[in-house]
Design a protein around this motif. Structure first.
Motif, PDB file in Angstrom:
ATOM      1  N   HIS A   2       0.832  -1.207   0.000  1.00 31.12           N
ATOM      2  CA  HIS A   2       0.000   0.000   0.000  1.00 31.12           C
ATOM      3  C   HIS A   2       0.868   1.260   0.000  1.00 31.12           C
ATOM      4  CE1 HIS A   2      -3.301   2.687   0.775  1.00 31.12           C
ATOM      5  NE2 HIS A   2      -2.698   3.141   1.859  1.00 31.12           N
TER       6      HIS A   2
ATOM      7  N   ARG B 179       3.972   1.551  -0.968  1.00 32.45           N
ATOM      8  CA  ARG B 179       4.690   1.663  -2.242  1.00 32.45           C
ATOM      9  C   ARG B 179       3.789   2.250  -3.328  1.00 32.45           C
ATOM     10  NH1 ARG B 179       9.689  -0.601  -3.727  1.00 32.45           N
ATOM     11  NH2 ARG B 179      10.685  -1.620  -1.983  1.00 32.45           N
ATOM     12  N   ARG B 180       2.542   1.826  -3.350  1.00 33.17           N
ATOM     13  CA  ARG B 180       1.615   2.346  -4.368  1.00 33.17           C
ATOM     14  C   ARG B 180       1.287   3.807  -4.122  1.00 33.17           C
ATOM     15  NH1 ARG B 180      -2.246  -3.004  -4.881  1.00 33.17           N
ATOM     16  NH2 ARG B 180      -0.805  -4.143  -6.208  1.00 33.17           N
ATOM     17  N   GLU B 181       1.120   4.184  -2.874  1.00 36.43           N
ATOM     18  CA  GLU B 181       0.828   5.586  -2.558  1.00 36.43           C
ATOM     19  C   GLU B 181       2.005   6.488  -2.927  1.00 36.43           C
ATOM     20  OE1 GLU B 181      -2.017   7.148  -1.354  1.00 36.43           O
ATOM     21  OE2 GLU B 181      -2.907   5.217  -1.849  1.00 36.43           O
TER      22      GLU B 181
ATOM     23  N   ALA C 128       4.295   5.724  -5.165  1.00 33.77           N
ATOM     24  CA  ALA C 128       4.465   5.628  -6.617  1.00 33.77           C
ATOM     25  C   ALA C 128       3.539   6.581  -7.358  1.00 33.77           C
ATOM     26  CB  ALA C 128       4.234   4.202  -7.084  1.00 33.77           C
ATOM     27  N   LYS C 129       2.470   7.035  -6.725  1.00 31.00           N
ATOM     28  CA  LYS C 129       1.616   8.045  -7.340  1.00 31.00           C
ATOM     29  C   LYS C 129       2.377   9.351  -7.515  1.00 31.00           C
ATOM     30  CE  LYS C 129      -2.784   6.495  -5.384  1.00 31.00           C
ATOM     31  NZ  LYS C 129      -3.854   6.883  -4.432  1.00 31.00           N
TER      32      LYS C 129
ATOM     33  N   GLU D 165      10.935   4.293 -11.224  1.00 28.92           N
ATOM     34  CA  GLU D 165      10.940   3.065 -10.431  1.00 28.92           C
ATOM     35  C   GLU D 165      12.245   2.866  -9.655  1.00 28.92           C
ATOM     36  OE1 GLU D 165      10.296  -1.589 -11.418  1.00 28.92           O
ATOM     37  OE2 GLU D 165       9.019  -0.174 -12.482  1.00 28.92           O
TER      38      GLU D 165
END
Length: 179
Positions: free
Chosen positions: A61, A63-65, A67-68, A73
Protein backbone atom coordinates in the motif's frame (compact mmCIF):
# COMPACT_ATOMS: atom_id res chain seq x y z
CA UNK A 1 -10.28 27.67 12.05
CA UNK A 2 -8.03 27.09 9.09
CA UNK A 3 -4.74 28.47 10.36
CA UNK A 4 -1.54 27.27 8.65
CA UNK A 5 -3.34 24.87 6.31
CA UNK A 6 -2.39 26.71 3.11
CA UNK A 7 0.52 26.36 0.74
CA UNK A 8 2.57 28.55 -1.56
CA UNK A 9 1.25 28.32 -5.15
CA UNK A 10 4.62 29.68 -6.41
CA UNK A 11 2.84 31.74 -9.11
CA UNK A 12 2.24 28.63 -11.21
CA UNK A 13 -0.73 26.69 -12.48
CA UNK A 14 -1.73 23.56 -10.61
CA UNK A 15 -0.36 21.20 -13.26
CA UNK A 16 2.95 23.06 -13.50
CA UNK A 17 3.34 23.21 -9.73
CA UNK A 18 2.56 19.51 -9.31
CA UNK A 19 4.97 18.46 -12.07
CA UNK A 20 7.72 20.71 -10.69
CA UNK A 21 7.21 19.36 -7.19
CA UNK A 22 7.39 15.74 -8.39
CA UNK A 23 10.54 16.42 -10.40
CA UNK A 24 12.26 18.20 -7.53
CA UNK A 25 11.38 15.50 -4.98
CA UNK A 26 12.64 12.83 -7.40
CA UNK A 27 15.88 14.79 -7.87
CA UNK A 28 16.24 15.18 -4.11
CA UNK A 29 15.98 11.42 -3.62
CA UNK A 30 18.28 10.72 -6.60
CA UNK A 31 21.12 13.09 -5.67
CA UNK A 32 20.22 13.54 -1.97
CA UNK A 33 21.02 17.25 -2.40
CA UNK A 34 19.58 19.92 -4.69
CA UNK A 35 20.05 23.66 -5.10
CA UNK A 36 16.92 25.76 -5.57
CA UNK A 37 15.13 28.87 -4.34
CA UNK A 38 13.99 29.13 -0.75
CA UNK A 39 10.26 29.16 -1.48
CA UNK A 40 10.47 26.09 -3.74
CA UNK A 41 12.62 24.25 -1.20
CA UNK A 42 10.14 24.84 1.60
CA UNK A 43 7.29 23.45 -0.52
CA UNK A 44 9.29 20.46 -1.77
CA UNK A 45 10.41 19.71 1.77
CA UNK A 46 6.79 19.10 2.86
CA UNK A 47 6.22 16.50 0.15
CA UNK A 48 9.59 14.82 0.61
CA UNK A 49 9.19 14.41 4.36
CA UNK A 50 5.72 12.87 3.98
CA UNK A 51 7.05 10.41 1.39
CA UNK A 52 9.99 9.38 3.58
CA UNK A 53 7.62 8.82 6.51
CA UNK A 54 5.48 6.55 4.33
CA UNK A 55 8.54 4.70 3.01
CA UNK A 56 9.73 3.81 6.52
CA UNK A 57 7.18 1.00 6.52
CA UNK A 58 7.65 -1.05 3.35
CA UNK A 59 4.20 -2.34 2.45
CA UNK A 60 2.48 -2.74 -0.91
CA UNK A 61 0.00 0.00 0.00
CA UNK A 62 2.75 2.46 0.92
CA UNK A 63 4.69 1.66 -2.24
CA UNK A 64 1.62 2.35 -4.37
CA UNK A 65 0.83 5.59 -2.56
CA UNK A 66 4.41 6.84 -2.98
CA UNK A 67 4.47 5.63 -6.62
CA UNK A 68 1.62 8.05 -7.34
CA UNK A 69 4.08 10.84 -6.64
CA UNK A 70 7.40 9.36 -7.78
CA UNK A 71 7.23 8.00 -11.31
CA UNK A 72 10.82 6.68 -11.56
CA UNK A 73 10.94 3.06 -10.43
CA UNK A 74 14.67 3.13 -9.56
CA UNK A 75 14.23 6.15 -7.30
CA UNK A 76 11.15 4.58 -5.71
CA UNK A 77 13.19 1.48 -4.93
CA UNK A 78 16.07 3.59 -3.60
CA UNK A 79 13.67 5.43 -1.30
CA UNK A 80 12.30 2.22 0.22
CA UNK A 81 15.55 0.22 0.37
CA UNK A 82 18.19 2.88 1.07
CA UNK A 83 16.86 6.24 2.25
CA UNK A 84 13.97 5.19 4.53
CA UNK A 85 15.98 2.59 6.51
CA UNK A 86 18.61 5.25 7.22
CA UNK A 87 15.87 7.47 8.69
CA UNK A 88 14.23 4.66 10.69
CA UNK A 89 15.16 6.07 14.11
CA UNK A 90 14.15 9.69 13.25
CA UNK A 91 10.70 11.10 13.95
CA UNK A 92 10.63 13.67 11.16
CA UNK A 93 13.10 16.34 10.18
CA UNK A 94 14.62 14.29 7.37
CA UNK A 95 15.74 17.30 5.31
CA UNK A 96 17.71 20.46 5.96
CA UNK A 97 17.76 23.82 4.20
CA UNK A 98 21.13 25.62 3.99
CA UNK A 99 21.17 29.22 2.78
CA UNK A 100 23.63 30.08 0.00
CA UNK A 101 22.87 33.72 -0.66
CA UNK A 102 21.16 35.59 -3.47
CA UNK A 103 20.99 34.72 -7.15
CA UNK A 104 22.76 37.19 -9.44
CA UNK A 105 19.96 37.69 -11.97
CA UNK A 106 16.87 38.28 -9.84
CA UNK A 107 18.19 38.37 -6.26
CA UNK A 108 16.16 35.30 -5.26
CA UNK A 109 17.16 33.50 -2.07
CA UNK A 110 19.11 30.40 -3.12
CA UNK A 111 19.34 27.43 -0.76
CA UNK A 112 20.54 23.85 -0.68
CA UNK A 113 17.88 21.29 0.21
CA UNK A 114 19.49 18.04 1.35
CA UNK A 115 18.77 14.92 3.34
CA UNK A 116 20.02 15.21 6.91
CA UNK A 117 22.45 12.29 6.68
CA UNK A 118 23.96 13.47 3.35
CA UNK A 119 27.77 13.33 3.31
CA UNK A 120 29.97 15.01 0.73
CA UNK A 121 32.53 12.90 -1.12
CA UNK A 122 36.06 13.69 -0.02
CA UNK A 123 38.97 13.94 -2.42
CA UNK A 124 40.30 10.57 -1.24
CA UNK A 125 36.97 8.84 -2.04
CA UNK A 126 36.87 10.42 -5.50
CA UNK A 127 40.38 9.11 -6.21
CA UNK A 128 39.43 5.58 -5.09
CA UNK A 129 36.42 5.29 -7.41
CA UNK A 130 38.33 5.51 -10.73
CA UNK A 131 40.90 3.02 -9.44
CA UNK A 132 38.15 0.52 -8.62
CA UNK A 133 36.51 0.97 -12.02
CA UNK A 134 39.80 0.43 -13.88
CA UNK A 135 40.33 -3.05 -12.42
CA UNK A 136 37.09 -4.60 -13.81
CA UNK A 137 37.82 -3.17 -17.27
CA UNK A 138 41.17 -4.99 -17.37
CA UNK A 139 39.52 -8.29 -16.49
CA UNK A 140 36.89 -7.75 -19.20
CA UNK A 141 39.58 -7.30 -21.85
CA UNK A 142 41.36 -10.48 -20.76
CA UNK A 143 38.06 -12.39 -21.02
CA UNK A 144 37.57 -11.03 -24.52
CA UNK A 145 41.05 -12.20 -25.55
CA UNK A 146 40.36 -15.69 -24.21
CA UNK A 147 37.10 -15.99 -26.11
CA UNK A 148 38.62 -14.82 -29.39
CA UNK A 149 41.49 -17.32 -29.16
CA UNK A 150 39.11 -20.24 -28.56
CA UNK A 151 36.93 -19.69 -31.64
CA UNK A 152 36.25 -22.68 -33.83
CA UNK A 153 37.14 -23.12 -37.49
CA UNK A 154 33.52 -22.56 -38.47
CA UNK A 155 33.60 -19.03 -37.06
CA UNK A 156 36.78 -18.34 -39.01
CA UNK A 157 35.10 -19.60 -42.20
CA UNK A 158 32.13 -17.28 -41.68
CA UNK A 159 34.26 -14.15 -41.48
CA UNK A 160 35.43 -14.19 -45.13
CA UNK A 161 31.84 -14.79 -46.22
CA UNK A 162 30.74 -11.69 -44.34
CA UNK A 163 33.51 -9.66 -45.92
CA UNK A 164 32.47 -10.84 -49.38
CA UNK A 165 28.89 -9.73 -48.81
CA UNK A 166 30.11 -6.37 -47.63
CA UNK A 167 32.18 -6.00 -50.86
CA UNK A 168 29.11 -6.80 -52.95
CA UNK A 169 27.06 -4.17 -51.19
CA UNK A 170 29.88 -1.68 -51.64
CA UNK A 171 29.94 -2.45 -55.40
CA UNK A 172 26.18 -1.96 -55.65
CA UNK A 173 26.49 1.42 -53.98
CA UNK A 174 29.23 2.47 -56.36
CA UNK A 175 27.36 1.48 -59.54
CA UNK A 176 24.64 4.15 -59.30
CA UNK A 177 27.32 6.77 -58.71
CA UNK A 178 29.14 5.73 -61.94
CA UNK A 179 25.96 6.14 -64.04
Amino acid sequence: MNHKNGFNPLSRTTAHRRAMSRNMVTSLFRYERITTTKSKALEVRKSAEKLITRAKEDTVHNRREVAKFIQDEKILNKLFTDIAPRMKDRNGGYTRVLKLGYRQGDAADVVILELVDFKLETEAEKAEKPAKKAAPKASATTKAKKTTSSKSKEDAAEKPAKKATSKKTAEKKEEPKAE
